[in-house]
Write a protein that holds these residues in place. Structure first.
Motif, PDB file in Angstrom:
ATOM      1  N   GLY A 159     -76.523 -36.337  15.801  1.00  0.00           N
ATOM      2  CA  GLY A 159     -76.207 -35.099  16.473  1.00  0.00           C
ATOM      3  C   GLY A 159     -74.751 -35.068  16.905  1.00  0.00           C
ATOM      4  O   GLY A 159     -73.946 -35.906  16.508  1.00  0.00           O
ATOM      5  N   PRO A 160     -74.321 -34.091  17.720  1.00  0.00           N
ATOM      6  CA  PRO A 160     -72.906 -33.911  18.080  1.00  0.00           C
ATOM      7  C   PRO A 160     -72.357 -35.101  18.869  1.00  0.00           C
ATOM      8  O   PRO A 160     -72.957 -35.556  19.837  1.00  0.00           O
ATOM      9  N   GLN A 161     -71.222 -35.595  18.454  1.00  0.00           N
ATOM     10  CA  GLN A 161     -70.488 -36.628  19.183  1.00  0.00           C
ATOM     11  C   GLN A 161     -69.193 -36.935  18.442  1.00  0.00           C
ATOM     12  O   GLN A 161     -68.995 -36.489  17.312  1.00  0.00           O
ATOM     13  N   GLU A 162     -68.339 -37.697  19.088  1.00  0.00           N
ATOM     14  CA  GLU A 162     -67.092 -38.118  18.458  1.00  0.00           C
ATOM     15  C   GLU A 162     -67.249 -39.541  17.961  1.00  0.00           C
ATOM     16  O   GLU A 162     -67.660 -40.425  18.708  1.00  0.00           O
ATOM     17  N   ARG A 163     -66.871 -39.734  16.678  1.00  0.00           N
ATOM     18  CA  ARG A 163     -66.921 -41.061  16.085  1.00  0.00           C
ATOM     19  C   ARG A 163     -65.628 -41.284  15.319  1.00  0.00           C
ATOM     20  O   ARG A 163     -64.865 -40.341  15.073  1.00  0.00           O
ATOM     21  N   PHE A 164     -65.362 -42.518  14.958  1.00  0.00           N
ATOM     22  CA  PHE A 164     -64.087 -42.868  14.331  1.00  0.00           C
ATOM     23  C   PHE A 164     -64.329 -43.412  12.918  1.00  0.00           C
ATOM     24  O   PHE A 164     -65.243 -44.224  12.709  1.00  0.00           O
ATOM     25  N   PHE A 165     -63.453 -42.932  11.992  1.00  0.00           N
ATOM     26  CA  PHE A 165     -63.578 -43.325  10.592  1.00  0.00           C
ATOM     27  C   PHE A 165     -62.194 -43.627  10.024  1.00  0.00           C
ATOM     28  O   PHE A 165     -61.175 -43.050  10.457  1.00  0.00           O
ATOM     29  N   THR A 166     -62.224 -44.507   9.038  1.00  0.00           N
ATOM     30  CA  THR A 166     -61.035 -44.732   8.213  1.00  0.00           C
ATOM     31  C   THR A 166     -61.323 -44.129   6.829  1.00  0.00           C
ATOM     32  O   THR A 166     -62.323 -44.492   6.187  1.00  0.00           O
ATOM     33  N   PHE A 167     -60.445 -43.174   6.399  1.00  0.00           N
ATOM     34  CA  PHE A 167     -60.632 -42.459   5.129  1.00  0.00           C
ATOM     35  C   PHE A 167     -59.582 -42.925   4.117  1.00  0.00           C
ATOM     36  O   PHE A 167     -58.419 -43.151   4.484  1.00  0.00           O
ATOM     37  N   SER A 168     -60.043 -42.985   2.837  1.00  0.00           N
ATOM     38  CA  SER A 168     -59.125 -43.218   1.714  1.00  0.00           C
ATOM     39  C   SER A 168     -59.366 -42.111   0.679  1.00  0.00           C
ATOM     40  O   SER A 168     -60.491 -41.965   0.196  1.00  0.00           O
ATOM     41  N   LEU A 169     -58.316 -41.347   0.355  1.00  0.00           N
ATOM     42  CA  LEU A 169     -58.425 -40.236  -0.594  1.00  0.00           C
ATOM     43  C   LEU A 169     -57.515 -40.546  -1.801  1.00  0.00           C
ATOM     44  O   LEU A 169     -56.339 -40.907  -1.629  1.00  0.00           O
ATOM     45  N   SER A 170     -58.087 -40.396  -2.983  1.00  0.00           N
ATOM     46  CA  SER A 170     -57.308 -40.627  -4.210  1.00  0.00           C
ATOM     47  C   SER A 170     -57.772 -39.644  -5.287  1.00  0.00           C
ATOM     48  O   SER A 170     -58.890 -39.112  -5.231  1.00  0.00           O
ATOM     49  N   GLN A 171     -56.862 -39.442  -6.277  1.00  0.00           N
ATOM     50  CA  GLN A 171     -57.179 -38.472  -7.341  1.00  0.00           C
ATOM     51  C   GLN A 171     -58.090 -39.139  -8.374  1.00  0.00           C
ATOM     52  O   GLN A 171     -57.979 -40.337  -8.651  1.00  0.00           O
ATOM     53  N   ILE A 172     -58.995 -38.340  -8.926  1.00  0.00           N
ATOM     54  CA  ILE A 172     -59.920 -38.820  -9.932  1.00  0.00           C
ATOM     55  C   ILE A 172     -60.093 -37.723 -10.983  1.00  0.00           C
ATOM     56  O   ILE A 172     -60.031 -36.528 -10.658  1.00  0.00           O
ATOM     57  N   SER A 173     -60.273 -38.114 -12.262  1.00  0.00           N
ATOM     58  CA  SER A 173     -60.480 -37.134 -13.340  1.00  0.00           C
ATOM     59  C   SER A 173     -61.965 -36.978 -13.578  1.00  0.00           C
ATOM     60  O   SER A 173     -62.681 -37.965 -13.803  1.00  0.00           O
ATOM     61  N   LEU A 174     -62.372 -35.778 -13.530  1.00  0.00           N
ATOM     62  CA  LEU A 174     -63.776 -35.478 -13.791  1.00  0.00           C
ATOM     63  C   LEU A 174     -63.949 -35.173 -15.286  1.00  0.00           C
ATOM     64  O   LEU A 174     -62.994 -35.153 -16.058  1.00  0.00           O
ATOM     65  N   SER A 175     -65.127 -34.893 -15.686  1.00  0.00           N
ATOM     66  CA  SER A 175     -65.381 -34.601 -17.087  1.00  0.00           C
ATOM     67  C   SER A 175     -64.629 -33.332 -17.479  1.00  0.00           C
ATOM     68  O   SER A 175     -64.552 -32.376 -16.713  1.00  0.00           O
TER      69      SER A 175
END
Length: 701
Positions: free
Chosen positions: A96-112
């Motif tokens: 449910g609603p709350q504040e949490r902490f995350f580490t994100f990694s975003l990179s490009q990828i080729s789809l079909s």
């Protein structure tokens, strides 16, 4: 894996991310549709796309535009982006609603079909962030506490200190060093004890040891601390244990200067003790003794109190006489001398203090008093006791100096302070009324005793007889009493003895006693008749002159008739019976010749009795104060008198009387009068007939 509804086959084998322990998702197309999401991602974010997560989680964040454009930036540049410990506030699928902490990694990828997409890998770091923040908060709190501690230690009135679990000081204290002058090396461990007053070191060490053993939640103690200037002041120490679980890690505490509070508390305590000490005491010597016991050892190490009799010649160049009545000294010091009467000349500091009506104070090196600061005999004590100060405090009662308090401090103790001098004066000021009453009582008692003795005659010299008399006033009554004795010779050569008691312990009783005694003397010499008849005539006279008085009396004639044998002709009117002690050591009371007290039965008959007296015998007449004791039947007192008198049969008559007084008087509330006559022990045929009154050789009495 189960693809999203609009998912197209990518040909990339995204299923390999299904068992990953972190969240993995792939978005594609301009609409950033969700192409793939593993179970971890879905359990946290559900079916939200990256864009949806950004707009929901960061809408109120100051850097929301940055988060909104992350995916676009990756697609546009092809550069990967990593965001660490990002605060994500939204409604989660699992909580449910709350504040949490995350580490994100975003990179490009080729789809079909070559369509570009964004690969998102996320790991929750809420626990790590929370723990790090707690550590940071604790570190900041500790830093601030340490800063406060240091600041308080440098500018505050309190001394702050830290000790290990064993009680040894483990951190320097700037405030302690500033207050005491001890360096860190001198202070650490148990070194702090060296800064305490010598008398306080052992008690403080024992109290601290007990606190450590018991692990008390709060330890409080008071001791005297030596300051940089060498003076001592009272400090209150407080300490608490710092615990980890049940184990003591260290102790932290403070020391606070409480000298003013301590002085105020002690002042009130001593004033209360002085008031209690004088509350139920009437005798001046006892009252002054009680006050010296308050002064010593709390205010001084030695104290003498002198009584100063009132005298108009105190002024000018006259000397002053004083009498040392009480003294006290702290244990471990030499005893003060018994000076008694002492005269101070006009230039003596004692005399000047009496005239100034205010205290005189002198401080000097230990054992080196200034000349003239003490009466003769006391100066030697000041030297031997290593005194360092003396104060003379006049005690003013009813406008005049009635006494002088001389007090001294000795050895390592600080000289008497001005506050303590004032406190001694206040103690006696508060005791003014009891002292005034006690002084008046003492003066009255002395005047009364002198008056009483003036009313009681010396026994006459009677050839062949020894006569001794004693009088002891009541220790509890200031006024004269009604006890009397008398002894005189008659014209026929007989010796008349009488003893009696008029009810009361006041001046009227003494006056009545004197008048009745003189009346009885006149009746006895008026005519020769049985002693019982003399008492009957006295009873008749009392009916007219002293109708309200009651009197007990014994009247006896010691006579030697023509046959040469001594005998006692006696009558008893309500009085304890005469005691006869024979020369052989037998003692018995003479129980004959008894009648009621005088003043009860008017003009009634009064019996007489005759008792033969053998050589060496002793006849004792006495008042009831010798035998009566509170709450006890008088018969026990009579038995005591008889049992004590019998072994004294061969004692000299003076010693006989003194030992009876010493053995039987018990400080009761009644006067004691007694008169004794002892017959000669020489055979009768060696004695001449009795000579007329006033002639013949003297005897001891």
């Amino acid at each position: 894996m189960r693809a999203a509804p609009d998912e197209r086959s990518s040909g990339l084998g995204l299923e390999v991310f299904d068992p990953a322990p972190v969240g993995v998702a792939v978005t594609g197309g301009r609409d950033r549709r969700l192409v793939y999401a593993n179970a971890v991602y879905r359990s946290v974010f559900g079916d939200r796309t990256l864009r949806a997560i950004a707009h929901e989680a960061f809408s109120e964040h100051v850097d929301r535009d940055y988060y909104y454009g992350l995916a676009d930036h990756v697609l546009a540049t092809g550069e990967p982006v990593t965001v660490t410990e990002a605060p994500v506030k939204l409604a989660y699928a699992d909580t449910g609603p709350q504040e949490r902490f995350f580490t994100f990694s975003l990179s490009q990828i080729s789809l079909s079909g070559g369509e570009p997409g964004v690969l998102l890998v996320c790991a929750e770091v809420t626990e790590q962030v929370t723990a790090a923040r707690q550590i940071q908060d604790l570190a900041e709190e500790r830093r601030r506490l340490l800063q406060r501690y240091q600041k308080l230690g440098s500018v505050g009135a309190q001394i702050l200190w830290v000790a290990d679990a064993g009680g040894g000081v483990i951190e320097p204290s700037l405030s302690w060093e500033k207050m005491t002058g001890q360096s860190w090396e001198e202070f650490r461990g148990d070194g702090w004890l060296d800064a305490l007053h010598p008398d306080d070191r052992e008690p403080s060490a024992l109290a601290w040891k007990e606190a450590l053993e018991r692990v008390v939640p709060l330890w409080e103690h008071t001791y005297r601390l030596r300051l940089v200037n060498g003076a001592y002041r009272h400090f209150s120490i407080r300490a608490v244990p710092v615990l980890e679980g049940d184990a003591v890690v260290e102790w932290v505490g403070t020391c606070t200067d409480i000298e003013q509070e301590w002085r105020a508390s002690r002042r009130q305590e001593l004033l209360d003790r002085a008031a209690a000490a004088t509350a139920d005491i009437t005798r001046l010597e006892e009252m002054l003794t009680a006050l010296t016991q308050v002064i010593v050892p709390d205010l001084a190490d030695g104290c003498i109190i002198y009584l100063i009799p009132p005298a108009p010649e105190r002024f000018g160049d006259a000397s002053i006489s004083a009498h040392q009545v009480v003294s006290a000294v702290r244990p471990g010091l030499p005893e003060l001398p018994e000076i008694g009467e002492v005269t101070f000349d006009a230039g003596n500091i004692f005399t000047r203090t009496v005239r100034r009506l205010r205290p005189t104070y002198r401080a000097f090196p230990r054992g080196e008093p200034n000349p003239g600061v003490a009466p003769a005999g006391a100066e030697a004590w000041l030297v031997s006791a290593k005194a360092n100060s003396v104060v003379l405090v006049p005690v003013i009662v009813d406008g005049t100096v009635a006494a002088m308090v001389a007090a001294a401090t000795c050895g390592e103790r600080s000289p008497i302070s001005a506050a303590d001098v004032a406190l001694i004066g206040q103690m006696f000021e508060h005791a003014h009324d009891p002292l005034s009453n006690a002084i008046e009582y003492r003066r009255t008692q002395r005047v009364a005793l002198a008056l009483q003795h003036s009313l009681l005659p010396e026994p006459p010299a009677v050839p062949g007889l020894q006569i001794a008399a004693r009088y002891r006033p009541s220790p509890a009554a200031a006024e004269v009493g009604g006890d009397w004795y008398d002894c005189f010779r008659l014209r026929d050569g007989a010796t008349m003895l009488t003893i009696g008691d008029v009810a009361g312990h006041d001046l009227p009783a003494a006056v009545t006693m004197s008048q009745i005694r003189n009346m009885l003397r006149g009746l006895a010499v008026d005519r020769e008749e049985p002693v019982g008849d003399i008492l009957r005539r006295l009873d008749i006279a009392m009916e007219t002159l002293y109708a309200e008085e009651t009197v007990t009396c014994v009247l006896a004639r010691v006579e030697r008739p023509e046959d040469g044998r001594w005998r006692l002709n006696y009558a008893v009117a309500g009085h304890p019976p005469p005691l006869l002690v024979t020369g052989d050591g037998d003692a018995r009371f003479l129980e004959e010749g008894r009648s009621p007290i005088l003043g009860v039965i008017r003009d009634g008959p009064r019996d007489s009795a005759v008792e033969p007296l053998l050589p060496g015998g002793t006849v004792l007449l006495y008042t009831d104060g010798l035998v009566e004791r509170a709450g006890e039947d008088i018969g026990k007192g009579l038995d005591r008198l008889r049992d004590l008198a019998a072994p004294l049969a061969h004692k000299p008559l003076e010693a006989f009387c003194d030992e009876l007084l010493a053995g039987l008087s018990n400080g009761g509330d009644d006067d004691i009068a007694m008169i004794a006559v002892r017959l000669p022990s020489t055979p009768l045929d060696e004695w001449d007939p009795p000579s007329p009154a006033g002639s013949g050789p003297g005897t001891s009495y």
